[in-house]
Design a protein around this motif. Structure first.
Motif, PDB file in Angstrom:
ATOM      1  N   MET A  80       0.850  -1.201   0.000  1.00  0.00           N
ATOM      2  CA  MET A  80       0.000   0.000   0.000  1.00  0.00           C
ATOM      3  C   MET A  80       0.879   1.243   0.000  1.00  0.00           C
ATOM      4  N   ASN A  81       0.544   2.187  -0.855  1.00  0.00           N
ATOM      5  CA  ASN A  81       1.274   3.445  -0.870  1.00  0.00           C
ATOM      6  C   ASN A  81       0.913   4.290   0.327  1.00  0.00           C
ATOM      7  N   ALA A  82       1.739   5.294   0.591  1.00  0.00           N
ATOM      8  CA  ALA A  82       1.415   6.263   1.632  1.00  0.00           C
ATOM      9  C   ALA A  82       0.170   7.041   1.227  1.00  0.00           C
ATOM     10  N   PRO A  83      -0.678   7.413   2.198  1.00  0.00           N
ATOM     11  CA  PRO A  83      -1.896   8.144   1.846  1.00  0.00           C
ATOM     12  C   PRO A  83      -1.575   9.510   1.277  1.00  0.00           C
ATOM     13  N   ILE A  84      -2.510  10.026   0.492  1.00  0.00           N
ATOM     14  CA  ILE A  84      -2.340  11.348  -0.082  1.00  0.00           C
ATOM     15  C   ILE A  84      -2.256  12.368   1.055  1.00  0.00           C
ATOM     16  N   PRO A  85      -1.341  13.337   0.995  1.00  0.00           N
ATOM     17  CA  PRO A  85      -1.191  14.298   2.085  1.00  0.00           C
ATOM     18  C   PRO A  85      -2.502  15.019   2.393  1.00  0.00           C
ATOM     19  N   ALA A  86      -2.732  15.273   3.677  1.00  0.00           N
ATOM     20  CA  ALA A  86      -4.000  15.842   4.115  1.00  0.00           C
ATOM     21  C   ALA A  86      -4.275  17.205   3.504  1.00  0.00           C
ATOM     22  N   HIS A  87      -3.190  17.991   3.263  1.00  0.00           N
ATOM     23  CA  HIS A  87      -3.427  19.347   2.758  1.00  0.00           C
ATOM     24  C   HIS A  87      -3.972  19.352   1.334  1.00  0.00           C
ATOM     25  N   LEU A  88      -3.943  18.185   0.655  1.00  0.00           N
ATOM     26  CA  LEU A  88      -4.502  18.118  -0.686  1.00  0.00           C
ATOM     27  C   LEU A  88      -5.963  17.682  -0.695  1.00  0.00           C
ATOM     28  N   LEU A  89      -6.476  17.246   0.448  1.00  0.00           N
ATOM     29  CA  LEU A  89      -7.828  16.695   0.470  1.00  0.00           C
ATOM     30  C   LEU A  89      -8.935  17.727   0.348  1.00  0.00           C
ATOM     31  N   PRO A  90      -8.841  18.923   0.926  1.00  0.00           N
ATOM     32  CA  PRO A  90      -9.938  19.876   0.767  1.00  0.00           C
ATOM     33  C   PRO A  90     -10.211  20.177  -0.709  1.00  0.00           C
ATOM     34  N   LYS A  91     -11.471  20.351  -1.024  1.00  0.00           N
ATOM     35  CA  LYS A  91     -11.947  20.693  -2.356  1.00  0.00           C
ATOM     36  C   LYS A  91     -11.770  19.557  -3.350  1.00  0.00           C
ATOM     37  N   LEU A  92     -11.475  18.355  -2.867  1.00  0.00           N
ATOM     38  CA  LEU A  92     -11.324  17.217  -3.757  1.00  0.00           C
ATOM     39  C   LEU A  92     -12.384  16.158  -3.483  1.00  0.00           C
ATOM     40  N   GLU A 151      -8.079  -0.135 -11.397  1.00  0.00           N
ATOM     41  CA  GLU A 151      -6.899   0.002 -10.541  1.00  0.00           C
ATOM     42  C   GLU A 151      -5.640   0.237 -11.363  1.00  0.00           C
ATOM     43  N   GLN A 152      -5.533  -0.424 -12.528  1.00  0.00           N
ATOM     44  CA  GLN A 152      -4.391  -0.191 -13.407  1.00  0.00           C
ATOM     45  C   GLN A 152      -4.316   1.277 -13.821  1.00  0.00           C
ATOM     46  N   HIS A 153      -5.467   1.897 -14.050  1.00  0.00           N
ATOM     47  CA  HIS A 153      -5.516   3.285 -14.499  1.00  0.00           C
ATOM     48  C   HIS A 153      -5.580   4.269 -13.335  1.00  0.00           C
ATOM     49  N   GLY A 154      -5.520   3.768 -12.129  1.00  0.00           N
ATOM     50  CA  GLY A 154      -5.562   4.635 -10.960  1.00  0.00           C
ATOM     51  C   GLY A 154      -4.266   4.661 -10.192  1.00  0.00           C
ATOM     52  N   ARG A 155      -3.180   4.242 -10.863  1.00  0.00           N
ATOM     53  CA  ARG A 155      -1.886   4.222 -10.192  1.00  0.00           C
ATOM     54  C   ARG A 155      -0.787   4.547 -11.189  1.00  0.00           C
ATOM     55  N   ASP A 156       0.154   5.385 -10.775  1.00  0.00           N
ATOM     56  CA  ASP A 156       1.328   5.667 -11.596  1.00  0.00           C
ATOM     57  C   ASP A 156       2.573   5.345 -10.776  1.00  0.00           C
ATOM     58  N   GLU A 157       3.691   5.971 -11.081  1.00  0.00           N
ATOM     59  CA  GLU A 157       4.927   5.697 -10.348  1.00  0.00           C
ATOM     60  C   GLU A 157       5.133   6.657  -9.178  1.00  0.00           C
ATOM     61  N   SER A 158       4.104   7.404  -8.828  1.00  0.00           N
ATOM     62  CA  SER A 158       4.189   8.295  -7.668  1.00  0.00           C
ATOM     63  C   SER A 158       3.950   7.494  -6.385  1.00  0.00           C
ATOM     64  N   PRO A 159       4.264   8.078  -5.234  1.00  0.00           N
ATOM     65  CA  PRO A 159       4.048   7.369  -3.967  1.00  0.00           C
ATOM     66  C   PRO A 159       2.657   7.572  -3.376  1.00  0.00           C
ATOM     67  N   PHE A 160       1.685   8.026  -4.179  1.00  0.00           N
ATOM     68  CA  PHE A 160       0.349   8.315  -3.667  1.00  0.00           C
ATOM     69  C   PHE A 160      -0.581   7.113  -3.807  1.00  0.00           C
ATOM     70  N   ASP A 161      -1.533   7.030  -2.890  1.00  0.00           N
ATOM     71  CA  ASP A 161      -2.571   6.002  -2.936  1.00  0.00           C
ATOM     72  C   ASP A 161      -3.918   6.709  -2.989  1.00  0.00           C
ATOM     73  N   VAL A 162      -4.613   6.590  -4.107  1.00  0.00           N
ATOM     74  CA  VAL A 162      -5.880   7.277  -4.341  1.00  0.00           C
ATOM     75  C   VAL A 162      -6.850   6.269  -4.938  1.00  0.00           C
ATOM     76  N   GLU A 184       4.385  12.103 -10.578  1.00  0.00           N
ATOM     77  CA  GLU A 184       3.833  13.107  -9.665  1.00  0.00           C
ATOM     78  C   GLU A 184       2.317  12.998  -9.487  1.00  0.00           C
ATOM     79  N   GLY A 185       1.737  11.846  -9.800  1.00  0.00           N
ATOM     80  CA  GLY A 185       0.306  11.655  -9.570  1.00  0.00           C
ATOM     81  C   GLY A 185      -0.586  12.285 -10.610  1.00  0.00           C
ATOM     82  N   HIS A 186      -0.067  12.533 -11.815  1.00  0.00           N
ATOM     83  CA  HIS A 186      -0.855  13.236 -12.828  1.00  0.00           C
ATOM     84  C   HIS A 186      -2.132  12.512 -13.213  1.00  0.00           C
ATOM     85  N   LEU A 187      -2.102  11.195 -13.259  1.00  0.00           N
ATOM     86  CA  LEU A 187      -3.239  10.460 -13.794  1.00  0.00           C
ATOM     87  C   LEU A 187      -4.180   9.937 -12.704  1.00  0.00           C
ATOM     88  N   LEU A 188      -3.943  10.319 -11.450  1.00  0.00           N
ATOM     89  CA  LEU A 188      -4.767   9.807 -10.360  1.00  0.00           C
ATOM     90  C   LEU A 188      -6.120  10.503 -10.333  1.00  0.00           C
TER      91      LEU A 188
END
Length: 473
Positions: free
Chosen positions: A1-13, A42-53, A92-96
Motif C-alpha cells: 500500500m502506498n502512503a496516503p495522499i497528504p492531508a493538505h490536498l484533500l480539501p476541495k477534492l 486500478e491499473q488506471h488509478g496508479r502511476d509511479e508516484s508514492p500516492f494512494d488514491v 507526480e500523480g498526474h493520472l490519479l
C-alpha cells in the motif's frame, strides 16, 4: 500500500460520482471499450508516484479524436471529471482520479499519421510512444530526440513538457512540438499551430497546452520536429573521485560550448544498482555517461576536448562505446536506473525529486543535497541530466513506515527551497501534478498561480479536465 495522499490536498477534492445514465451512455457508445472492472480501474488509478488514491469509476479506450470528443462531451453534460491516460509512467500523480470520474486511455491511438521527411516533421496520435515513433521513421534517416527514459506516450510527454537525456542539445518538448489537435472541456476540437517553423499569429496556444498536464484539454494529435540522424555517434563513461569533480567537469564542458548531446550523472549508489540489475562491471563511484553527435571529425574533436577537461578533474576509467550495441547497452542501463534502485530495497517506493538550477549553481545545489540526505540515514540514489542542470534524488522509503515518508518529504522540501534560492525550479521535467502544488506557489508566486487559475476557469468552467492537479482549485 502506498502512503496516503497528504492531508493538505484533500480539501476541495470531494468525489464526483459518475451517474448511471452517463455510464449507460458510455457503454452504449463504446461497448467493451468501456470497462468498470476493478482490475482495469486500478491499473488506471496508479502511476509511479508514492500516492494512494481510489481508482476512476470507469475506463474508456479511445481510438480516435472522435472517440475522445464523445467521452468529453458526456463528461461536460454530467459535470464528471475525465483524466487522460498514456503509458502510466508519470511520477507526480498526474493520472490519479482524485475526484473520481472517467479515465480516457489513449494507448490505442497509436498511429503515425504522416511523415513529412522533407520538412523534418511528423504528425502522430497521442498514444504513440517515443520508441515506436523512432522505429517507424528509422528508414527516413530522421529521429525524434526527446528521451525521458521511460517509453512514455508522446501525448503524456507533451502534457508534462518532458525532456530527458538529450535536452542539453535538442531541447525539451516545448521546443519540439509544432502543432496540436486538442479536445476542449466542452467537447470541441481545436487545432493549434501549423507545420511552419515559426508563427506570430495570435496567442501561442500550443505552448499553453504543452505542460498543462491534461487540465486544459485532451491532446489527441501532435506534430513534432524531427532531426537528421547524426553521421557519427560515440558514447563514453568516465568515473570521478567525487560528485563535485563530476559536476565541475560538466560545468566546464557546457561553459566551453562543447555541443555534447547527452551528459548524465550517476552517483555511486546508482552505479551499484545498475551493475547489479544489468550485470555490468562499471566502476562503482560517481560517473558521467556522455554521448557525442556529429561528423566523425566533429565527434573526435568533442571527445578530445572532453577527455582533457575530465582529466583535469581526476576523471578516470574512460571507456568508449562506439558501436550501436555497446551504446544501447550503456543507455539501457541508465534507463533502468529507476527500477534498479527500487530493487536495492525490496518492497520500497520512491519519493523522486526533480529540481533544475542554472548550470553554474549545480555543484553547490548537489553537494548540499548529498550532505543532507547522508545525514538523514535514508537510502537513496542520484541520477541527473546534469548537462542542463537537472538532477533527481530518489529517496527509497518503506511505504509501511510513515516516518520514512516524512523524512523524504522533509528532504525534498529542503532541496526545492535550495533550488529556488539558486534561481532554479521545483520541477525540471516531471511536472507539478499532486506533489508539487505548494512548491509552484513558492516558485511562481501567488499572483502568477492565480493567473493560471483564471486560464483554467475560462477554458474549463466545470473543472472536469484532470481536476486537482497543478493547483487545488
Amino acid at each position: 500500500m502506498n502512503a496516503p495522499i497528504p492531508a493538505h490536498l484533500l480539501p476541495k477534492l470531494e468525489p464526483r460520482p459518475v451517474p448511471p445514465a452517463m455510464l449507460d451512455a458510455l457503454k452504449s457508445r463504446f461497448g467493451d471499450r468501456c470497462s468498470t472492472a476493478l482490475a482495469v480501474r486500478e491499473q488506471h488509478g496508479r502511476d509511479e508516484s508514492p500516492f494512494d488514491v481510489p481508482p476512476p469509476e470507469a475506463v474508456v479506450y479511445c481510438e480516435s479524436t472522435e472517440d475522445v470528443t464523445a467521452v468529453v462531451s458526456l463528461a461536460d453534460a454530467f459535470a464528471v471529471p475525465v483524466i487522460p491516460y498514456g503509458a502510466g509512467s508519470s511520477l507526480e500523480g498526474h493520472l490519479l482520479a482524485v475526484q473520481g470520474g472517467v479515465s480516457i486511455d489513449l494507448g490505442r491511438m497509436n498511429r503515425v499519421l504522416s511523415v513529412q521527411a522533407e520538412d523534418l516533421t511528423v504528425t502522430v496520435q497521442a498514444g504513440v510512444t517515443r520508441t515506436q515513433l523512432n522505429n517507424e521513421i528509422r528508414h527516413t534517416g530522421l529521429f525524434f530526440p526527446i528521451d525521458p527514459g521511460a517509453d512514455a506516450s508522446l501525448g503524456g510527454m507533451c502534457a508534462t513538457r518532458a525532456s530527458g537525456t538529450n535536452a542539453v542539445r535538442y531541447g525539451t518538448m516545448r521546443e519540439n512540438v509544432l502543432a496540436l489537435t486538442v479536445v476542449t472541456a466542452s467537447g470541441e476540437v481545436i487545432r493549434t499551430g501549423t507545420r511552419a517553423k515559426k508563427s506570430s499569429a495570435g496567442y501561442d496556444l500550443t505552448r499553453l497546452m504543452v505542460g498543462s498536464e491534461g487540465t486544459l484539454g485532451v491532446m489527441t494529435e501532435i506534430t513534432l520536429r524531427l532531426y537528421p540522424q547524426p553521421e557519427a555517434v560515440s558514447a563514453a563513461v568516465c568515473s570521478f573521485p567525487s560528485i563535485e569533480a563530476a559536476v565541475t567537469t560538466t560545468i566546464d564542458i557546457i561553459q566551453m560550448g562543447v555541443p555534447i548531446a547527452r551528459c548524465e550523472l550517476l552517483d555511486g549508489n546508482a552505479v551499484r544498482a545498475v551493475n547489479r540489475h544489468d550485470k555490468l562491471t562499471l566502476r562503482e563511484g560517481p560517473m558521467l555517461l556522455m554521448e557525442f553527435h556529429g561528423t566523425p571529425a566533429g565527434v573526435a574533436e568533442q571527445v578530445e576536448t572532453v577527455q582533457q577537461i575530465a582529466a583535469e578533474h581526476g576523471g578516470m576509467a574512460f571507456e568508449w562505446a562506439a558501436t550501436p550495441e555497446e551504446r544501447t547497452r550503456l543507455w539501457t542501463a541508465r534507463h533502468h536506473a529507476y527500477f534498479a534502485g527500487l530493487q536495492t530495497k525490496p518492497g520500497c517506493r520512491t519519493v523522486t525529486t526533480d529540481t533544475c538550477v542554472p548550470i553554474s549553481r549545480l555543484a553547490e545545489c548537489l553537494l548540499d543535497t548529498v550532505a543532507e540526505v547522508d545525514a538523514s540515514g535514508l537510502p537513496y540514489y542520484i541520477v541527473g541530466h546534469v548537462g542542463d542542470g537537472n538532477f533527481h534524488v530518489a529517496y527509497l522509503i518503506d511505504p509501511a513506515v510513515p516516518e520514512e515518508r516524512e523524512t523524504a518529504e522533509r528532504l525534498n522540501r529542503q532541496l526545492v527551497a535550495r533550488a529556488l534560492r539558486l534561481d532554479g525550479t521545483c520541477t525540471g521535467e516531471h511536472g507539478v501534478g499532486l506533489h508539487k502544488m505548494d512548491f509552484l506557489v513558492d516558485e511562481a508566486g501567488a499572483g502568477a498561480v492565480e493567473m493560471m487559475r483564471t486560464v483554467k476557469r475560462a477554458l474549463d468552467p466545470k473543472n472536469i479536465l484532470n481536476p486537482g492537479k497543478i493547483f487545488s482549485a
